[in-house]
Design a protein around this motif. Structure first.
Motif, PDB file in Angstrom:
ATOM      1  N   VAL A 196       0.895 -33.101  -7.442  1.00 57.11           N
ATOM      2  CA  VAL A 196       2.152 -33.452  -8.109  1.00 57.11           C
ATOM      3  C   VAL A 196       3.186 -32.364  -7.862  1.00 57.11           C
ATOM      4  N   ALA A 197       4.396 -32.771  -7.546  1.00 63.45           N
ATOM      5  CA  ALA A 197       5.471 -31.806  -7.277  1.00 63.45           C
ATOM      6  C   ALA A 197       5.701 -30.905  -8.483  1.00 63.45           C
ATOM      7  N   GLN A 198       6.067 -29.665  -8.220  1.00 58.93           N
ATOM      8  CA  GLN A 198       6.286 -28.701  -9.298  1.00 58.93           C
ATOM      9  C   GLN A 198       7.348 -29.191 -10.268  1.00 58.93           C
ATOM     10  N   VAL A 203       6.970 -28.913 -18.851  1.00 61.10           N
ATOM     11  CA  VAL A 203       7.579 -27.618 -19.167  1.00 61.10           C
ATOM     12  C   VAL A 203       7.322 -27.326 -20.641  1.00 61.10           C
ATOM     13  N   ARG A 204       7.520 -26.084 -21.017  1.00 60.45           N
ATOM     14  CA  ARG A 204       7.231 -25.689 -22.390  1.00 60.45           C
ATOM     15  C   ARG A 204       8.147 -26.421 -23.372  1.00 60.45           C
ATOM     16  N   ALA A 234      16.299 -27.481 -15.805  1.00 60.12           N
ATOM     17  CA  ALA A 234      16.944 -26.885 -16.977  1.00 60.12           C
ATOM     18  C   ALA A 234      16.068 -25.823 -17.626  1.00 60.12           C
ATOM     19  N   ALA A 235      14.754 -25.911 -17.403  1.00 58.76           N
ATOM     20  CA  ALA A 235      13.828 -24.948 -17.992  1.00 58.76           C
ATOM     21  C   ALA A 235      13.735 -23.652 -17.198  1.00 58.76           C
ATOM     22  N   GLN A 236      14.285 -23.645 -15.981  1.00 55.66           N
ATOM     23  CA  GLN A 236      14.218 -22.437 -15.169  1.00 55.66           C
ATOM     24  C   GLN A 236      15.241 -21.402 -15.664  1.00 55.66           C
TER      25      GLN A 236
END
Length: 254
Positions: A196-198, A203-204, A234-236
């Motif tokens: 599965v793609a990253q 995400v948390r 958006a989580a990065q």
């Protein structure tokens, strides 16, 4: 240098000051699990809402200021008494069994989406956010940025001024595998999960909560769908502001 007379001072004191913005009321269904807890802490702690009412199955002493549990009798939203609110939030993460507060809350099932949304619309809700979890890698590309099914289309037709759909990836539920063939199939599926793609991985909860909170405050009128890739970006680090600009502002025509 002349001083103001007592009469001038009295008149100045009686002049109305700057208008204080009226904070909206919020209704929340499904404030359970890590995500529900994180979102609830942000919308209550941010003090952007005059009152956050959380749907519950039973009464429970809650110490968060600005929050109120709203016990409902039964699972049919059509039978619930109406409240007064401008903002609504629906999430589907099940309660964690060892958290007494979460066990007291009411959590909708996916098939109840339209009924809960309709009840909130009848309460006066104009802005609705829905967090829609899916097993990572299972969401077809064709529906990632649009309405995925009839229920979502029916919610969109209810007349909300702002409808925000956040598609959040989650780990697939672990299944108890019995015979040899089931165990073999489970091993193959587990191996495929590494492909599965990253950007389609979970995400948390804190990052999803930040996106939901910001979208509720900044979204212009219309329907806004956040794909799993957008939630991940958006989580990065430093990614939230850029994604909000690209997602919300672009759709607003600016």
């Amino acid at each position: 240098m002349s001083s103001a007379s007592p009469l001038d001072a009295l008149r100045a004191a009686q002049r109305p000051g700057p208008a204080t913005p009226v904070r909206p009321h919020m209704l929340v269904a499904g404030a359970t699990g890590p995500l529900g807890n994180e979102v609830l802490n942000r919308v209550v702690g941010g003090q952007k809402y005059a009152l956050v009412q959380v749907l519950a199955r039973e009464r429970y002493t809650e110490g968060l200021r600005g929050m109120q549990l709203l016990p409902q009798a039964g699972d049919d939203p059509a039978q619930w008494p109406l409240q007064i609110a401008e903002v609504g939030l629906i999430m589907f993460e099940p309660p964690r069994p060892f958290y007494q507060r979460e066990r007291a809350l009411w959590t909708p099932q996916p098939e109840q989406l339209k009924a809960v949304a309709q009840w909130m619309r009848s309460c006066g809700v104009k802005t609705l956010a829905v967090v829609l979890p899916h097993d990572m890698g299972s969401l077809p590309q064709s529906i990632r940025q649009g309405l995925a099914n009839v229920d979502e289309q029916r919610v969109a037709a209810l007349g909300f001024e702002r409808l925000i759909l956040v598609r959040s990836a989650r780990e697939p539920a672990k299944r108890r595998l019995g015979n040899f063939l089931q165990r073999t199939a489970g091993m193959l599926l587990s191996a495929l999960s590494y492909m599965v793609a990253q950007s389609d991985r979970p995400v948390r909860a804190m990052h999803v909560a930040r996106l939901v909170e910001a979208a509720l405050l900044q979204a212009p009128e219309g329907i806004h769908v956040a794909s799993p890739e957008r939630v991940w970006r958006a989580a990065q680090k430093d990614g939230l502001h850029a994604e909000l600009q690209d997602w919300l502002k672009a759709r607003h025509g600016s």
